[in-house]
Design a protein around this motif. Structure first.
Motif, PDB file in Angstrom:
ATOM      1  N   GLN A 137     -32.000 -17.718  -8.503  1.00 19.76           N
ATOM      2  CA  GLN A 137     -30.745 -17.133  -8.987  1.00 19.76           C
ATOM      3  C   GLN A 137     -31.016 -15.866  -9.786  1.00 19.76           C
ATOM      4  OE1 GLN A 137     -27.627 -18.329  -7.991  1.00 19.76           O
ATOM      5  NE2 GLN A 137     -27.155 -16.296  -8.724  1.00 19.76           N
ATOM      6  N   GLN A 138     -32.064 -15.899 -10.620  1.00 18.91           N
ATOM      7  CA  GLN A 138     -32.435 -14.707 -11.375  1.00 18.91           C
ATOM      8  C   GLN A 138     -32.875 -13.582 -10.437  1.00 18.91           C
ATOM      9  OE1 GLN A 138     -35.307 -15.629 -14.450  1.00 18.91           O
ATOM     10  NE2 GLN A 138     -34.131 -17.400 -15.129  1.00 18.91           N
ATOM     11  N   ALA A 139     -33.594 -13.939  -9.370  1.00 15.32           N
ATOM     12  CA  ALA A 139     -34.020 -12.933  -8.386  1.00 15.32           C
ATOM     13  C   ALA A 139     -32.802 -12.291  -7.731  1.00 15.32           C
ATOM     14  CB  ALA A 139     -34.929 -13.567  -7.332  1.00 15.32           C
ATOM     15  N   LEU A 140     -31.833 -13.122  -7.346  1.00 10.56           N
ATOM     16  CA  LEU A 140     -30.600 -12.585  -6.747  1.00 10.56           C
ATOM     17  C   LEU A 140     -29.917 -11.618  -7.702  1.00 10.56           C
ATOM     18  CD1 LEU A 140     -28.786 -15.541  -4.949  1.00 10.56           C
ATOM     19  CD2 LEU A 140     -29.749 -13.482  -3.916  1.00 10.56           C
ATOM     20  N   ASN A 141     -29.813 -12.013  -8.965  1.00 11.74           N
ATOM     21  CA  ASN A 141     -29.157 -11.143  -9.953  1.00 11.74           C
ATOM     22  C   ASN A 141     -29.891  -9.817 -10.085  1.00 11.74           C
ATOM     23  OD1 ASN A 141     -27.271 -13.138 -10.409  1.00 11.74           O
ATOM     24  ND2 ASN A 141     -28.275 -13.919 -12.232  1.00 11.74           N
ATOM     25  N   SER A 142     -31.217  -9.873 -10.092  1.00 14.54           N
ATOM     26  CA  SER A 142     -32.003  -8.644 -10.211  1.00 14.54           C
ATOM     27  C   SER A 142     -31.819  -7.756  -8.981  1.00 14.54           C
ATOM     28  CB  SER A 142     -33.487  -8.987 -10.406  1.00 14.54           C
ATOM     29  OG  SER A 142     -34.208  -7.809 -10.680  1.00 14.54           O
ATOM     30  N   TYR A 143     -31.854  -8.361  -7.797  1.00 12.76           N
ATOM     31  CA  TYR A 143     -31.648  -7.583  -6.575  1.00 12.76           C
ATOM     32  C   TYR A 143     -30.243  -6.996  -6.516  1.00 12.76           C
ATOM     33  CZ  TYR A 143     -36.028  -9.037  -4.359  1.00 12.76           C
ATOM     34  OH  TYR A 143     -37.342  -9.229  -4.038  1.00 12.76           O
ATOM     35  N   LYS A 144     -29.266  -7.773  -6.967  1.00  9.52           N
ATOM     36  CA  LYS A 144     -27.892  -7.261  -6.953  1.00  9.52           C
ATOM     37  C   LYS A 144     -27.743  -6.099  -7.927  1.00  9.52           C
ATOM     38  CE  LYS A 144     -25.741 -11.433  -5.205  1.00  9.52           C
ATOM     39  NZ  LYS A 144     -24.889 -12.582  -5.479  1.00  9.52           N
TER      40      LYS A 144
END
Length: 122
Positions: A39-46
């Motif tokens: 989830q943190q990775a998704l937030n960073s990519y977004k």
């Protein structure tokens, strides 16, 4: 402009590192921690995506959704796995097209998940 490029790179590298850490946690069996890291990775990519609409970033988001799908399968949450898989497939189809090898691979994995869900319901 250079500062913006550095920020984009930092978010991208952070997303990549978080995704790798999530894979490590999944391999160790810590599925909750893996989901938190994905989830943190998704937030960073977004965040990266909001700064720059690079195809590579969108592709990485699709990869994280694939990883989330795999964790959900391991947790026995097939419907949630299918939802994450569908999100990954949607992104791949939109960005690299139906004929790309990665899209075809994701389509096959998605079909397999749907088949498992149907078998479990019968």
């Amino acid at each position: 402009h250079l500062h913006n490029d550095i920020s984009i790179l930092q978010f991208y590298v952070k997303g990549r590192a978080l995704n790798e850490q999530g894979l490590g946690m999944k391999a160790e069996g810590d599925l909750e921690k893996a989901m938190e890291l994905f989830q943190q990775a998704l937030n960073s990519y977004k965040e990266t995506f909001s700064c720059s609409s690079k195809i590579a970033v969108v592709y990485e988001i699709a990869v994280v959704y694939e990883n989330i799908s795999a964790v959900k399968v391991d947790q026995g949450l097939l419907e949630e796995a299918i939802a994450a898989s569908a999100e990954s497939l949607k992104i791949l189809r939109r960005t690299i097209g139906d004929d790309a090898a990665d899209t075809k691979r994701r389509m096959e994995a998605h079909r397999s998940l749907l088949k498992r869900l149907l078998e479990n319901r019968s």
